[in-house]
Design a protein around this motif. Sequence first.
Motif, PDB file in Angstrom:
ATOM      1  N   GLU A   1     -31.490   4.605  57.034  1.00 27.39           N
ATOM      2  CA  GLU A   1     -32.212   4.655  55.946  1.00 27.39           C
ATOM      3  C   GLU A   1     -33.540   5.175  56.339  1.00 27.39           C
ATOM      4  OE1 GLU A   1     -32.665   0.597  54.167  1.00 27.39           O
ATOM      5  OE2 GLU A   1     -30.923   0.874  53.041  1.00 27.39           O
ATOM      6  N   PHE A   2     -33.950   6.046  55.471  1.00 27.96           N
ATOM      7  CA  PHE A   2     -35.462   6.797  56.188  1.00 27.96           C
ATOM      8  C   PHE A   2     -36.425   6.970  54.864  1.00 27.96           C
ATOM      9  CE2 PHE A   2     -32.203   9.740  56.096  1.00 27.96           C
ATOM     10  CZ  PHE A   2     -32.778  10.927  55.367  1.00 27.96           C
ATOM     11  N   THR A   3     -37.528   7.374  55.239  1.00 26.53           N
ATOM     12  CA  THR A   3     -38.708   7.953  54.577  1.00 26.53           C
ATOM     13  C   THR A   3     -38.641   9.478  54.582  1.00 26.53           C
ATOM     14  OG1 THR A   3     -40.008   5.952  54.625  1.00 26.53           O
ATOM     15  CG2 THR A   3     -41.072   7.951  53.767  1.00 26.53           C
ATOM     16  N   TYR A   4     -38.479  10.332  53.577  1.00 22.58           N
ATOM     17  CA  TYR A   4     -38.626  11.762  53.726  1.00 22.58           C
ATOM     18  C   TYR A   4     -39.609  12.388  52.780  1.00 22.58           C
ATOM     19  CZ  TYR A   4     -36.532  16.358  54.506  1.00 22.58           C
ATOM     20  OH  TYR A   4     -36.475  17.636  54.697  1.00 22.58           O
ATOM     21  N   PHE A   5     -40.232  13.353  53.346  1.00 21.91           N
ATOM     22  CA  PHE A   5     -41.302  13.983  52.702  1.00 21.91           C
ATOM     23  C   PHE A   5     -40.462  15.587  52.504  1.00 21.91           C
ATOM     24  CE2 PHE A   5     -43.466  10.634  54.554  1.00 21.91           C
ATOM     25  CZ  PHE A   5     -44.621  10.524  53.502  1.00 21.91           C
ATOM     26  N   ASN A   6     -40.626  16.139  51.539  1.00 22.72           N
ATOM     27  CA  ASN A   6     -40.069  17.479  51.195  1.00 22.72           C
ATOM     28  C   ASN A   6     -41.127  18.441  51.488  1.00 22.72           C
ATOM     29  OD1 ASN A   6     -41.420  17.732  48.693  1.00 22.72           O
ATOM     30  ND2 ASN A   6     -39.452  17.368  47.533  1.00 22.72           N
ATOM     31  N   SER A   7     -40.616  19.728  51.084  1.00 24.85           N
ATOM     32  CA  SER A   7     -41.768  20.870  51.688  1.00 24.85           C
ATOM     33  C   SER A   7     -42.827  20.824  50.559  1.00 24.85           C
ATOM     34  CB  SER A   7     -40.958  22.165  51.382  1.00 24.85           C
ATOM     35  OG  SER A   7     -40.461  22.299  50.028  1.00 24.85           O
ATOM     36  N   SER A   8     -42.578  20.024  49.671  1.00 23.84           N
ATOM     37  CA  SER A   8     -43.855  19.733  48.458  1.00 23.84           C
ATOM     38  C   SER A   8     -44.558  18.603  48.768  1.00 23.84           C
ATOM     39  CB  SER A   8     -43.343  20.044  47.195  1.00 23.84           C
ATOM     40  OG  SER A   8     -42.645  21.015  46.836  1.00 23.84           O
ATOM     41  N   GLY A   9     -44.219  17.952  49.680  1.00 24.06           N
ATOM     42  CA  GLY A   9     -44.946  16.678  49.998  1.00 24.06           C
ATOM     43  C   GLY A   9     -44.439  15.366  49.552  1.00 24.06           C
ATOM     44  N   ALA A  10     -43.581  15.547  48.466  1.00 24.77           N
ATOM     45  CA  ALA A  10     -43.196  14.283  47.856  1.00 24.77           C
ATOM     46  C   ALA A  10     -42.335  13.345  48.623  1.00 24.77           C
ATOM     47  CB  ALA A  10     -42.119  14.843  46.688  1.00 24.77           C
ATOM     48  N   ARG A  11     -42.716  11.926  48.556  1.00 19.14           N
ATOM     49  CA  ARG A  11     -42.235  11.044  49.343  1.00 19.14           C
ATOM     50  C   ARG A  11     -41.037  10.391  48.538  1.00 19.14           C
ATOM     51  NH1 ARG A  11     -43.092   5.508  50.116  1.00 19.14           N
ATOM     52  NH2 ARG A  11     -43.208   4.971  52.334  1.00 19.14           N
ATOM     53  N   SER A  12     -40.056  10.131  49.454  1.00 20.34           N
ATOM     54  CA  SER A  12     -38.854   9.272  48.922  1.00 20.34           C
ATOM     55  C   SER A  12     -37.992   8.482  50.057  1.00 20.34           C
ATOM     56  CB  SER A  12     -37.849  10.575  48.215  1.00 20.34           C
ATOM     57  OG  SER A  12     -37.245  11.091  49.188  1.00 20.34           O
ATOM     58  N   THR A  13     -37.433   7.414  49.640  1.00 19.50           N
ATOM     59  CA  THR A  13     -36.597   6.798  50.576  1.00 19.50           C
ATOM     60  C   THR A  13     -35.196   7.296  50.385  1.00 19.50           C
ATOM     61  OG1 THR A  13     -38.218   4.876  50.387  1.00 19.50           O
ATOM     62  CG2 THR A  13     -36.084   4.331  51.096  1.00 19.50           C
ATOM     63  N   ARG A  14     -34.544   7.510  51.536  1.00 23.62           N
ATOM     64  CA  ARG A  14     -33.164   7.979  51.577  1.00 23.62           C
ATOM     65  C   ARG A  14     -32.379   6.971  52.174  1.00 23.62           C
ATOM     66  NH1 ARG A  14     -32.819  13.139  49.407  1.00 23.62           N
ATOM     67  NH2 ARG A  14     -35.008  13.509  48.532  1.00 23.62           N
ATOM     68  N   ARG A  15     -30.952   7.022  51.803  1.00 22.01           N
ATOM     69  CA  ARG A  15     -30.008   6.252  52.347  1.00 22.01           C
ATOM     70  C   ARG A  15     -28.777   7.310  52.548  1.00 22.01           C
ATOM     71  NH1 ARG A  15     -28.292   0.918  53.146  1.00 22.01           N
ATOM     72  NH2 ARG A  15     -25.997   0.505  52.690  1.00 22.01           N
ATOM     73  N   VAL A  16     -28.464   7.568  53.817  1.00 25.57           N
ATOM     74  CA  VAL A  16     -27.662   8.678  54.063  1.00 25.57           C
ATOM     75  C   VAL A  16     -26.609   8.449  55.121  1.00 25.57           C
ATOM     76  CG1 VAL A  16     -27.596  10.916  55.288  1.00 25.57           C
ATOM     77  CG2 VAL A  16     -29.518  10.292  53.664  1.00 25.57           C
ATOM     78  N   GLU A  17     -25.398   9.206  54.774  1.00 29.53           N
ATOM     79  CA  GLU A  17     -24.224   8.715  55.823  1.00 29.53           C
ATOM     80  C   GLU A  17     -24.550  10.138  56.882  1.00 29.53           C
ATOM     81  OE1 GLU A  17     -20.799   8.769  53.685  1.00 29.53           O
ATOM     82  OE2 GLU A  17     -20.974   7.059  52.780  1.00 29.53           O
ATOM     83  N   PRO A  18     -24.903   9.962  57.929  1.00 34.18           N
ATOM     84  CA  PRO A  18     -25.314  10.926  58.739  1.00 34.18           C
ATOM     85  C   PRO A  18     -24.023  11.488  59.415  1.00 34.18           C
ATOM     86  CG  PRO A  18     -25.467   9.055  60.013  1.00 34.18           C
ATOM     87  CD  PRO A  18     -25.508   8.558  58.428  1.00 34.18           C
ATOM     88  N   LEU A  19     -24.118  12.817  59.513  1.00 33.66           N
ATOM     89  CA  LEU A  19     -22.952  13.667  59.986  1.00 33.66           C
ATOM     90  C   LEU A  19     -23.265  14.693  60.979  1.00 33.66           C
ATOM     91  CD1 LEU A  19     -21.209  14.565  56.546  1.00 33.66           C
ATOM     92  CD2 LEU A  19     -20.499  12.633  57.943  1.00 33.66           C
ATOM     93  N   LYS A  20     -24.246  15.345  61.126  1.00 37.04           N
ATOM     94  CA  LYS A  20     -24.341  16.298  62.032  1.00 37.04           C
ATOM     95  C   LYS A  20     -25.993  16.460  62.416  1.00 37.04           C
ATOM     96  CE  LYS A  20     -21.550  19.931  61.954  1.00 37.04           C
ATOM     97  NZ  LYS A  20     -21.167  21.210  61.559  1.00 37.04           N
ATOM     98  N   LEU A  21     -26.158  16.673  63.765  1.00 35.92           N
ATOM     99  CA  LEU A  21     -27.392  17.227  63.936  1.00 35.92           C
ATOM    100  C   LEU A  21     -27.393  18.605  64.411  1.00 35.92           C
ATOM    101  CD1 LEU A  21     -28.850  14.262  66.290  1.00 35.92           C
ATOM    102  CD2 LEU A  21     -29.789  15.143  64.054  1.00 35.92           C
TER     103      LEU A  21
END
Length: 304
Positions: A145-165
């Motif tokens: 889980e993490f906080t994410y800011f997109n390119s427009s600056g919009a803030r959201s909380t995400r819950r993600v199954e991580p697969l690749k860096l």
Amino acid sequence: MQINRLFEIVHILLNKKMTTAKELAHRFEVSVRTIYRDIDILSSAGIPVYAIQGKGGGISLLDDYVLNKSVLSEDEQNEILFALQSLGLAQNPETDRVLSKLSSLFNKNKTSWIEVDLSPWGSNKHKTSEFTILKNAILNHQIIEFTYFNSSGARSTRRVEPLKLIFKVNAWYLQGFCLGKNEYRTFKSSRMSNIDITQDFFTDRTLEEPLTDHKDEDSQKWIDMRLQIAPQGAYRVFDEFKEKEITRNQDGSYTVTTSLPESKWLFHYLLSFGTDIEILAPQNIREIIQGKLEEMVRKHKKLK
């Protein structure tokens, strides 16, 4: 991990004429039966390890056995050590331990001839720690889980199954399945914060299409642009644009024909060139930059 235990068993046997399964089991906190299975694996891999039963017996390697001559060529050894040194960017203690053991096994004393660090100059250990968190979550199949800011600056909380860096164009990206959007997404790591590994595990999903071609969190419209950059901006021209996009003019300036993403970032980027840049096309971007400069002048005029 079993692979690390196998390396360490060989390391112990190379530096000690004989040991016992009981001693190894105690050292690695596993059963004696597990140690014997490890010995079978090493034997099947071509490493001459054998056990002597009875009093005074134990586990040992054939005399004068040298791992690097029997299993890996000189080039293969160097490739393995280089790969481990490359992983140093994660500052994972486990990597350092494995590197030390393999260096000893290969009889390589000089392993500091190269350092791979993909983090920006001046970055702190916090970003490196985030890299390790993401790596562990991917390997352990744990939801993050993490906080994410997109390119427009919009803030959201995400819950993600991580697969690749992925490291691409001077930046790290995480690809994974976003449970909130119910689809695969790509996240720029510099826009992620408060990253937390949950205790919820996941199983790999079957990709219907290559993940790298799937929707990107930063996907947006791109603008064809033509820029003129003064000679003193040459260092940025060749660092930030492709050679085929650059034309050198007779007066020493450069004309750059490229495509840039339409976003607030674009205007900050163009303004970062200061007086070294002129936007030749498109006209609407030129007018927006002019308006922003006029606004900056108004804000910085001295109050009478």
